[in-house]
Enzyme design. Sequence first.
Site, short mmCIF file in Angstrom:
data_model
loop_
_atom_site.label_atom_id
_atom_site.label_comp_id
_atom_site.label_asym_id
_atom_site.label_seq_id
_atom_site.Cartn_x
_atom_site.Cartn_y
_atom_site.Cartn_z
N GLU A 130 8.99 16.15 15.20
CA GLU A 130 9.47 15.80 13.81
C GLU A 130 8.87 16.55 12.94
OE1 GLU A 130 8.37 12.02 11.86
OE2 GLU A 130 10.33 11.87 11.37
N LYS A 133 0.82 -1.30 -0.09
CA LYS A 133 0.02 0.04 0.11
C LYS A 133 0.85 1.35 0.07
CE LYS A 133 -2.11 3.12 2.06
NZ LYS A 133 -1.79 4.46 1.63
P1 NAP Z 1 1.59 8.61 7.48
O1 NAP Z 1 0.17 9.04 7.88
O2 NAP Z 1 2.16 7.74 8.77
O3 NAP Z 1 1.50 7.66 6.22
C1 NAP Z 1 2.35 6.40 6.12
C2 NAP Z 1 1.66 5.49 5.39
O4 NAP Z 1 0.62 4.96 6.29
C3 NAP Z 1 0.87 5.83 4.04
O5 NAP Z 1 0.73 5.08 3.10
C4 NAP Z 1 -0.64 6.33 4.73
O6 NAP Z 1 -1.62 6.16 3.82
C5 NAP Z 1 -0.80 5.10 5.82
N1 NAP Z 1 -1.66 5.10 6.69
C6 NAP Z 1 -2.28 6.47 7.10
N2 NAP Z 1 -3.10 5.99 8.25
C7 NAP Z 1 -2.94 4.80 8.29
C8 NAP Z 1 -4.07 4.10 9.31
N3 NAP Z 1 -4.59 4.28 10.06
N4 NAP Z 1 -3.59 2.72 9.15
C9 NAP Z 1 -2.57 2.06 8.49
N5 NAP Z 1 -1.93 2.92 7.61
C10 NAP Z 1 -2.26 4.34 7.49
O7 NAP Z 1 2.34 9.79 7.44
P2 NAP Z 1 1.96 11.08 6.59
O8 NAP Z 1 0.56 11.43 7.20
O9 NAP Z 1 2.04 10.93 5.16
O10 NAP Z 1 3.10 12.17 7.27
C11 NAP Z 1 2.80 12.65 8.47
C12 NAP Z 1 4.14 12.84 9.39
O11 NAP Z 1 4.72 11.55 9.65
C13 NAP Z 1 5.20 13.67 8.51
O12 NAP Z 1 5.01 14.88 8.83
C14 NAP Z 1 6.30 13.07 9.36
O13 NAP Z 1 6.68 13.67 10.44
C15 NAP Z 1 6.00 11.62 9.65
N6 NAP Z 1 6.61 10.61 8.34
C16 NAP Z 1 7.62 9.95 9.09
C17 NAP Z 1 8.07 8.82 7.88
C18 NAP Z 1 9.12 8.09 8.18
O14 NAP Z 1 9.88 7.72 7.37
N7 NAP Z 1 9.53 8.03 9.47
C19 NAP Z 1 7.71 9.12 6.45
C20 NAP Z 1 6.51 9.59 6.29
C21 NAP Z 1 5.78 10.57 7.40
P3 NAP Z 1 -2.05 7.67 3.24
O15 NAP Z 1 -0.75 8.14 2.57
O16 NAP Z 1 -3.14 7.38 2.36
O17 NAP Z 1 -2.30 8.47 4.26
#
Ligand code: NAP
Length: 504
Positions: free
Chosen positions: A408, A203
């Site tokens: 972060e 996904k």
């Molecule tokens: P995120 O919500 O954690 O998204 C990561 C993945 O999880 C995406 O594929 C997302 O799908 C999916 N997802 C979202 N809600 C979910 C749920 N309830 N159950 C299972 N999967 C789910 O990250 P983001 O919202 O894109 O970014 C938010 C913050 O996260 C960023 O600002 C950053 O601080 C942090 N982040 C950290 C990393 C890392 O590598 N550690 C990477 C990205 C972001 P969708 O894209 O469709 O929401």
Amino acid sequence: MTAVAPDTTHHTALHQRVRDFISADRPMLIGGEWVSSASGRTFETIDPATARPITSVAHGDATDIDRAVRAARQAFDDGPWTRMKPNERERLLWRVGDILTERAEEFGQLEALDNGKAATIAAAVDTQWSADIFRYNAGLATKITGSTVDVSMPFVPGGEFHAYTLREPVGVCGLIVPWNFPLLMASFKLAPALAAGNTVILKPAEQTPLTALLLGEVFHEAGFPPGVVNIVTGYGEAGAALAAHDDVDKIAFTGSTEVGKKIVDAAKGNLKKVSLELGGKSPNIVFADADFEKAVAGSVAAWMFNHGQCCVAGTRLFVERPIFDDFTAAVAEAASQAKIGPGLDPSTELGPLVSQEQFDRVSGYLSAGLADGARALTGGKRWGDEGFFIEPTVFVDVEPSFSIVQEEIFGPVVAAMPFDADTGVAAAANDSIYGLAAGIWTTDLSKAHRTARQIKAGSVWVNQYNGFDTAMPFGGYKQSGWGRELGSSAIELYTQTKAVNISL
Ligand code: NAP
Ligand code: MG
């Protein structure tokens, strides 16, 4: 499917195959077929350099996840895949690596378009490293071994036994990845999962679904049987359905710590295995005896690489007090020189953030930092008036309690703090809920080793930053995650041990 009017102003240099790929709506991959979502819905994916749509992809939801899980289960239980020999899996994975290498430019451009990063970097780093990871894990496919155990069995006097362990695939694995390194994060998970003989549902993040779909074509071209690799594009609800699905045996997730905790909750139903690569707020520590020029360049890359959208970004810069002013001034000067522009422009060093949401989020942190009393040596605001660009920003005069120090940000923003030799830096560096990575800059060998031991983080890089290697395990201490990806230890995430004890 929705018709979109893609923006093509900076698409002239695109590879013909990339143009063809984005010229139509993209379906998703389930059971070896390219299919629409069950609902027929699609969603647009956006070019962050212009905030305009690139193309549309299938909007998968819980129904599509269920279809994909059934396909993966069937491929695991009945398909040719689990009867294949390890060297056959090895050859297939190696082929994926080679195709990625051959098509690196194409993958790089598509990644640049969807994510905003520089196409040259997306080809040279994201794609070529992904290729390397597939080849490394191809090699591991034939090296997954159990052991024989010389058992004592004290309650069976005089007995004779042959006891051994088998390492078997976990089964159906759900792989949920973020948007910051879309292809690479998928490869971190796909390669060991497949080397170990699992079947998978990938996904991708809603912001960046395109390279995952192109990779689906590569698996087909390489000759993977249907249902082994399934790709469902959609929003968080699709990820949530995957994490909660009772017929999924394992979830591997990279993303925010907040969603990581939701994954753990969702996994409880059938107690599926979980591995997590989560957020970070990594310390980058510069001692006064460091090679100044090298440390400046490395420290800028530490927080600016990928526009700061790195889980390992070295966003807390600790500098020993005697060089603090000179060092932060040099970092600010170097950062302000970065050439900002769209990822498809070959001269671009710093591209846009991935989405309006991230742009708003990072802008919010800039305002919060200034309101708290931090001073920006450079940056502190938006760049240009189109797309999601933020100026690289160096904050000084910060307190450990500020949100820009604790949270972060995921943008090109660093908070710099002085430290004194006599009190040391470890306590301040470890003052974080995270523990993903750390950098240390010094010419004193003992200091380097001593500090490396004191830091609570999964990766420590000395006189370099982002010192990743396919052979080195990667993962987090504290709330940065569970488990280690990369290296041979990644196979442990995708296998389970069976103990067999035979009475002779
Ligand atoms: P995120 O919500 O954690 O998204 C990561 C993945 O999880 C995406 O594929 C997302 O799908 C999916 N997802 C979202 N809600 C979910 C749920 N309830 N159950 C299972 N999967 C789910 O990250 P983001 O919202 O894109 O970014 C938010 C913050 O996260 C960023 O600002 C950053 O601080 C942090 N982040 C950290 C990393 C890392 O590598 N550690 C990477 C990205 C972001 P969708 O894209 O469709 O929401
Ligand atoms: Mg999200």
